[in-house]
Design an enzyme around this catalytic site. Structure first.
Site, short mmCIF file in Angstrom:
data_model
loop_
_atom_site.label_atom_id
_atom_site.label_comp_id
_atom_site.label_asym_id
_atom_site.label_seq_id
_atom_site.Cartn_x
_atom_site.Cartn_y
_atom_site.Cartn_z
N HIS A 518 37.10 39.78 72.16
CA HIS A 518 36.69 39.03 70.97
C HIS A 518 37.78 38.18 70.35
CE1 HIS A 518 34.18 37.86 67.77
NE2 HIS A 518 33.49 38.96 67.62
N TYR A 634 26.86 42.28 56.32
CA TYR A 634 27.71 41.25 56.93
C TYR A 634 26.85 40.41 57.87
CZ TYR A 634 31.70 39.33 59.60
OH TYR A 634 32.63 38.52 60.20
N THR A 647 34.91 31.94 61.78
CA THR A 647 33.73 32.49 61.11
C THR A 647 34.00 32.72 59.63
OG1 THR A 647 34.39 34.77 61.60
CG2 THR A 647 32.94 33.67 63.19
#
Length: 800
Positions: A518, A634, A647
């Protein structure tokens, strides 16, 4: 003594024969690796075929033998390398002058010279001044007319560069305009219409993948007051009266004291850095995490749901690997179109594409490091406990899908067993990072282990040939989907290399999927890659009638290379320890995947509702029914409207969403519930727009917290905010390349997308029920179909 100099790599071999001579000094050799062998084993036959030239030193002299075939391969490989360099240089020039074009320089030069020919001075005396300051040598060697021409060329070039800078500045100003996002559909203002026209004019020329990078605006730093106000509004439905008053007091104290000091440092960074969030986000959220990245960080992508293009494992691997390498070629040549906001001409940042391939995350004691190499000509493959290097290029030529299938089949047919400690070696990447770092430093920094680890880490990507069957099949399709997702998420905890930028998993029955690390990029970037791969595999490359890849096979290709290891007992003990940590984490995952067939986003859009808001409000309703309350939620939103943006968090649980859920669960009138729903949906959309345009809450507070730690000061407010748990974490990635999929004629070619840290089975059922209930509410024409409330149910299963 016979010396073989390899043309395909930098390895040098020295073979000692019966007659011995004194070895020349090492400066003779161009390689940094020299191995001395007592004999020439049979497996060296293929290596000798790749030798460009051989020479034998005897008492009678030196006998030189040339291999023209090998020299030709060297020539072709070098030619490919130079073509890539020239292409990259050309792309640098094209994107460096965007939104102008290189040919526009010639137009400016001709225009200036034509104006001078008409006895006019367009430079207002600057050409004459440039001529006066030419070097003395040019005054001597050039005539007066030549000096004038040269001065005109210099002026034209400077004028051209000035125009480029002005155009780029204008484009940056245009891309900084975000009011269009807050205007209601069908009510576009005149200002926005003019803005769209100007943006189309400046973006008219076909851009390369990275053409917009220097024109994208920098992420702005919100004001302390606005961020704190939005934060308090977001936690109001989650706190009791005294709790909210206490948090309001902490926020006010922070704003009046430490907040402004931290804000000044953050604004200074925003002036200096390209993006004031992204580097800290990558380092502190991802790379400094010392826990396992498996499940906690890595995420997965799935194959087609209803279709498996072939059941031949090697063939599916051949087409998948080929499609991925074709995508890499497009990235390197910048042939991909820049990603844009759907339905607009507004570009998104493409920086995350730069580290997509040939990248790995290497462990450290305090922080990991992302390492990226130039294009690798091989991939690393894992099968039945063995690691292989699979070359995918030969003399600069990408192997055909059929050739890659043949090479993969050789791996599948290889009967050799794993070496001691090799089978579960990948568990080191699934456990704690500190332990992996220490083992890597002690046992993988030299010798055969270092060389084999280099192959894995420098590979274009990692491939696992799994021995299981997966997908929606058999008598229990839903349960099989759950197992399929869990397999992609963590596998056996040792048969994936979780440090690679992404790993491809190809199952025995031909199903495939990926697992992505990630830290280097977010899911939309990987989803774009995976969409291209699936579409190219199924619709472009295709298969023969018997399920094999298309193309011819060069039978002289060397076999895939087994990687060698020397795994001592100390390393094997750490592998077992890391595997135990990873296995405990994997066993704690409840994963449920369900295909929802009742309706799609088209049905939602007909009701003039945002599909994103519809899903998020459904999640709030499902959570309330499941847990009897609300929680901090979230939702990931992109900030790629800005350079190097990643993000931002949308706090989906709002006062408006809670009002709607309580009204619906309480059985209030449908018309009232519909009004509350639309108000909550509009609120959610506004929160999403604020996050996309740089006015989010959480990244700003996160950066303020990092600054406070650098300064060595503590803030009770920031400490409490950053420690709040996200009990419901959601993410949505829409299909980005609709043109690749003909879903009208081939509706079965759809993918389930992907996922991460999943929820429990029962909560999944609650989501499905919430979808249907809300759609029924919105679709009811007369309000007679009452919406039943649902009493909260006790929480019984742990979910990630």
């Amino acid at each position: 003594m016979e010396i073989d100099v390899f043309g395909m790599n930098t390895h040098t071999r020295v073979h000692a024969h019966a007659h011995t001579h004194t070895l020349p000094p090492l400066s003779w050799f161009t390689s940094s690796v020299v191995s001395v062998c007592c004999s020439s084993p049979p497996e060296m036959a293929e290596a000798h075929q790749a030798v460009a030239f051989q020479f034998t030193i005897t008492p009678e002299g030196m006998d030189l033998q040339l291999s023209y075939q090998a020299l030709h391969q060297i020539y072709r490989s070098g030619l490919r390398s130079w073509k890539k360099r020239i292409s990259r240089m050309q792309n640098r020039v094209i994107k460096g002058v965007y939104p102008a074009s290189p040919s526009s320089w010639l137009f400016v030069v001709i225009a200036i010279l034509a104006t001078m020919y008409m006895r006019s001075d367009p430079s207002m005396g600057l050409i004459a001044k440039i001529q006066q300051h030419l070097p003395l040598s040019l005054h001597v060697s050039l005539s007066s007319q030549g000096q004038t021409m040269l001065s005109a060329l210099v002026f034209s070039t400077l004028l051209w560069l000035s125009v480029i800078l002005a155009l780029r500045f204008c484009l940056k100003l245009l891309l900084s305009y975000h009011r269009w996002m807050f205007e209601k559909h069908g009510r576009t203002s005149t200002t926005t219409k003019v803005w769209v026209t100007l943006l189309r004019l400046l973006s008219g020329r076909k851009p390369l993948l990275y053409s917009y990078q220097t024109s994208l605006p920098h992420l702005p730093v919100p004001t302390i007051k606005d961020t704190l106000s939005r934060y308090l509004e977001s936690v109001q439905p989650l706190l009791t009266g005294p709790g909210f008053e206490r948090m309001t007091g902490l926020a006010n104290q922070f704003e009046s004291s430490l907040g402004n000091r931290l804000q000044r440092y953050l604004k200074l960074k925003a002036l200096w850095a390209t993006n004031y969030v992204s580097d800290w986000w990558e380092e502190y959220i991802y790379l400094r995490s010392r826990g396992p990245i498996m499940v906690n960080s890595n995420y997965y992508g799935m194959d087609f749901l209803y279709v498996t293009p072939t059941s031949v494992q090697a063939a599916r691997a051949g087409n998948t690997i080929t499609a991925l390498l074709l995508y890499r070629r497009k990235v390197n040549r910048e042939e991909l179109k820049p990603s844009r906001v759907p339905g607009t001409v507004i570009p998104l940042c493409a920086a995350q594409c730069e580290r997509m391939f040939n990248t790995t995350r290497t462990p450290g004691i305090e922080t990991d490091v992302l390492q990226h190499w130039q294009d690798s000509e091989f991939v690393a493959v894992y099968h039945r406990g063995r690691f292989f290097r699979l070359w995918v290029y030969q003399a600069g030529r990408l192997l055909s899908p059929r050739e890659i299938q043949s090479q993969v089949q050789r791996i599948l047919d290889d009967p050799s067993p794993p070496q001691p400690g090799e089978e579960k070696l990948g568990a080191l990447t699934a456990g704690d990072r500190v332990a992996w770092s220490e083992v890597r430093k002690r046992h993988f920094c030299a010798g055969v282990n270092r060389r084999s680890l280099d192959v894995i880490e420098r590979a274009a990507f990692f491939v696992t040939l799994d021995e299981e069957d997966q997908g929606m099949r058999g008598d229990d399709p839903a349960g099989n989907l759950d197992r399929y997702a869990k397999s992609l998420l963590h596998g056996k905890c040792y048969d994936r290399w979780f440090d690679k930028s992404f790993s491809i998993i190809v199952y025995k029955n031909g199903k495939n999927g990926l697992n992505a690390e990630h830290s280097w990029a977010d899911a939309p970037t990987v989803a774009h890659l995976w969409e291209y791969t699936l579409a190219t595999d199924a619709f472009q490359l295709g298969y023969t009638e018997d399920g094999h890849c298309k193309g011819e096979v060069d039978r002289s290709l060397p076999h895939p290379q087994r990687l060698l290891w020397d795994i001592p007992s100390e390393v094997q003990a750490q592998v077992s320890s890391s595997l135990a940590v990873a296995q405990q984490l994997a066993d704690d995952v409840d994963c449920h995947v369900f295909p929802f067939r009742d309706f799609g986003k088209g049905r939602i859009k007909k009701l003039r509702i945002s599909p994103d808001a519809f899903i998020q409000l459904s999640l709030q309703l499902a959570y309330y029914r499941d847990r009897g309350g609300f929680c901090l939620t979230y939702e990931a939103s992109m900030t790629r409207l800005f350079r190097e943006g990643r993000t931002e968090t949308v706090r989906s649980c709002s006062n408006e969403s809670c009002d709607f859920v309580k009204a619906l669960a309480g059985g209030e009138e449908e018309e009232h519930c519909r009004q509350l729903f639309r108000r909550a949906a509009e609120k959610h959309q506004n929160l999403y727009r604020l996050a996309m345009t740089g006015d989010g809450i959480d990244r700003h507070l996160f950066c303020l917290y990092v600054v406070s730690k650098y300064l060595g000061v503590d803030s009770p407010f920031l400490k409490e905010v950053l420690s709040e748990p996200w009990r419901l974490s959601t993410s949505q990635t829409p299909l980005q390349q609709m043109e690749l999929f003909d879903l009208k004629n081939n509706p079965e070619f759809i993918s389930l997308g992907g996922g991460f840290g999943p929820d429990s089975h029962r909560f999944g059922q609650q989501i499905s029920r919430a979808f249907k209930d809300i759609l029924a509410l919105l679709s009811s024409p007369d309000g007679k179909a009452a919406m039943p409330g649902s009493p909260p149910q006790p929480h019984t299963k742990k979910a990630l």
